[in-house]
Design an enzyme around this catalytic site. Structure first.
Site, PDB file in Angstrom:
ATOM      1  N   LEU A 111       0.958   9.234  -5.889  1.00 55.48           N
ATOM      2  CA  LEU A 111       1.347  10.910  -5.355  1.00 55.48           C
ATOM      3  C   LEU A 111       2.380  11.001  -6.497  1.00 55.48           C
ATOM      4  O   LEU A 111       2.730  12.350  -6.875  1.00 55.48           O
ATOM      5  CB  LEU A 111       1.771  10.951  -4.093  1.00 55.48           C
ATOM      6  CG  LEU A 111       0.946  10.632  -2.956  1.00 55.48           C
ATOM      7  CD1 LEU A 111       1.663  10.901  -1.614  1.00 55.48           C
ATOM      8  CD2 LEU A 111      -0.264  11.644  -3.084  1.00 55.48           C
ATOM      9  N   CYS A 161       0.593  -1.143   0.065  1.00 54.95           N
ATOM     10  CA  CYS A 161       0.019   0.231  -0.033  1.00 54.95           C
ATOM     11  C   CYS A 161       0.972   1.378  -0.006  1.00 54.95           C
ATOM     12  O   CYS A 161       0.532   2.062  -0.644  1.00 54.95           O
ATOM     13  CB  CYS A 161      -0.989   0.150   0.965  1.00 54.95           C
ATOM     14  SG  CYS A 161      -2.378  -1.241   1.026  1.00 54.95           S
ATOM     15  N   HIS A 178       2.059   1.751  -3.556  1.00 55.21           N
ATOM     16  CA  HIS A 178       0.919   1.899  -4.401  1.00 55.21           C
ATOM     17  C   HIS A 178       0.526   3.427  -4.258  1.00 55.21           C
ATOM     18  O   HIS A 178       0.613   4.166  -5.462  1.00 55.21           O
ATOM     19  CB  HIS A 178       0.016   0.987  -4.257  1.00 55.21           C
ATOM     20  CG  HIS A 178      -1.326   1.045  -4.883  1.00 55.21           C
ATOM     21  ND1 HIS A 178      -1.708   0.228  -5.834  1.00 55.21           N
ATOM     22  CD2 HIS A 178      -2.464   2.126  -4.710  1.00 55.21           C
ATOM     23  CE1 HIS A 178      -2.828   0.854  -6.434  1.00 55.21           C
ATOM     24  NE2 HIS A 178      -3.293   1.923  -5.665  1.00 55.21           N
ATOM     25  N   GLU A 179       0.465   3.890  -3.132  1.00 57.94           N
ATOM     26  CA  GLU A 179      -0.087   5.203  -3.056  1.00 57.94           C
ATOM     27  C   GLU A 179       0.831   6.309  -3.164  1.00 57.94           C
ATOM     28  O   GLU A 179       0.957   7.246  -3.887  1.00 57.94           O
ATOM     29  CB  GLU A 179      -0.788   5.248  -1.439  1.00 57.94           C
ATOM     30  CG  GLU A 179      -1.912   4.380  -1.224  1.00 57.94           C
ATOM     31  CD  GLU A 179      -3.121   4.515  -2.244  1.00 57.94           C
ATOM     32  OE1 GLU A 179      -2.987   5.196  -3.208  1.00 57.94           O
ATOM     33  OE2 GLU A 179      -4.037   3.563  -1.947  1.00 57.94           O
ATOM     34  N   ILE A 180       2.290   5.897  -2.751  1.00 59.51           N
ATOM     35  CA  ILE A 180       3.244   6.909  -3.140  1.00 59.51           C
ATOM     36  C   ILE A 180       3.398   6.869  -4.584  1.00 59.51           C
ATOM     37  O   ILE A 180       3.673   8.064  -5.176  1.00 59.51           O
ATOM     38  CB  ILE A 180       4.518   6.615  -2.353  1.00 59.51           C
ATOM     39  CG1 ILE A 180       4.456   6.793  -0.881  1.00 59.51           C
ATOM     40  CG2 ILE A 180       5.696   7.309  -2.769  1.00 59.51           C
ATOM     41  CD1 ILE A 180       5.654   6.248  -0.001  1.00 59.51           C
TER      42      ILE A 180
END
Length: 165
Positions: free
Chosen positions: A138, A130, A133-135
């Protein structure tokens, strides 16, 4: 607290790098709360500000409701393991489709909390996936860009079919 509209793939805003947060105030805390409510309603386990059309480096994860949500402001990966794992991923911006993505098994991230305090966190397994994935999101890297062209095209076709409903 507000559930915000989610930006849907292939919106070009999902391909733009988010801006660093420089002001740590009530508006930031409200954004984090809105992200949490929006993510829960989606439903999902992770969301970024760009997912709701806000170009700021803010991530909210809630992998286990007993642990509660975590907010990461300006997160960056500072160390990765050599070991890789495959994990099924998806996105609140592309609901209904998932595929396996190869990621580092463990990462260390540096980030700030909503008050601007510097933090580090080591993670493995799902949380490490996660974080990556989220970085990526961004940084303007939508998760399907980690797939082969063939897999990506199949996934896009499936998503378009689901979206037409």
């Amino acid at each position: 607290m507000t559930i915000r509209p989610i930006v849907r793939y292939p919106d070009p805003r999902l391909a733009l790098p988010a801006e660093p947060v420089t002001v740590f105030d009530d508006a930031l805390r409200e954004l984090a709360q809105d992200l949490l409510e929006t993510m829960r309603a989606a439903p999902g386990i992770g969301i970024t500000a760009p997912h709701i059309g806000v170009s700021l480096r803010v991530v909210v994860l809630e992998l286990d409701t007993s642990e509660g949500p975590r907010t990461y402001v300006n997160p960056e990966i500072i160390r990765t393991s050599d070991e890789m794992i495959l994990h099924k991923e998806g996105s609140v911006s592309m609901p209904g489709v998932t595929d396996e993505v190869e990621r580092h098994a463990r990462v260390r991230i540096r980030y700030q909390d909503t008050d601007g305090n510097a933090q580090t966190e080591e993670s493995d397994g799902l949380r490490a996936v996660c974080h990556q994935h989220e970085i990526d999101q961004l940084d303007g890297m939508f998760w399907i860009r980690r797939l082969s062209r063939l897999k990506r095209e199949r996934l896009i076709k499936r998503f378009e079919k689901i979206s037409r409903g």
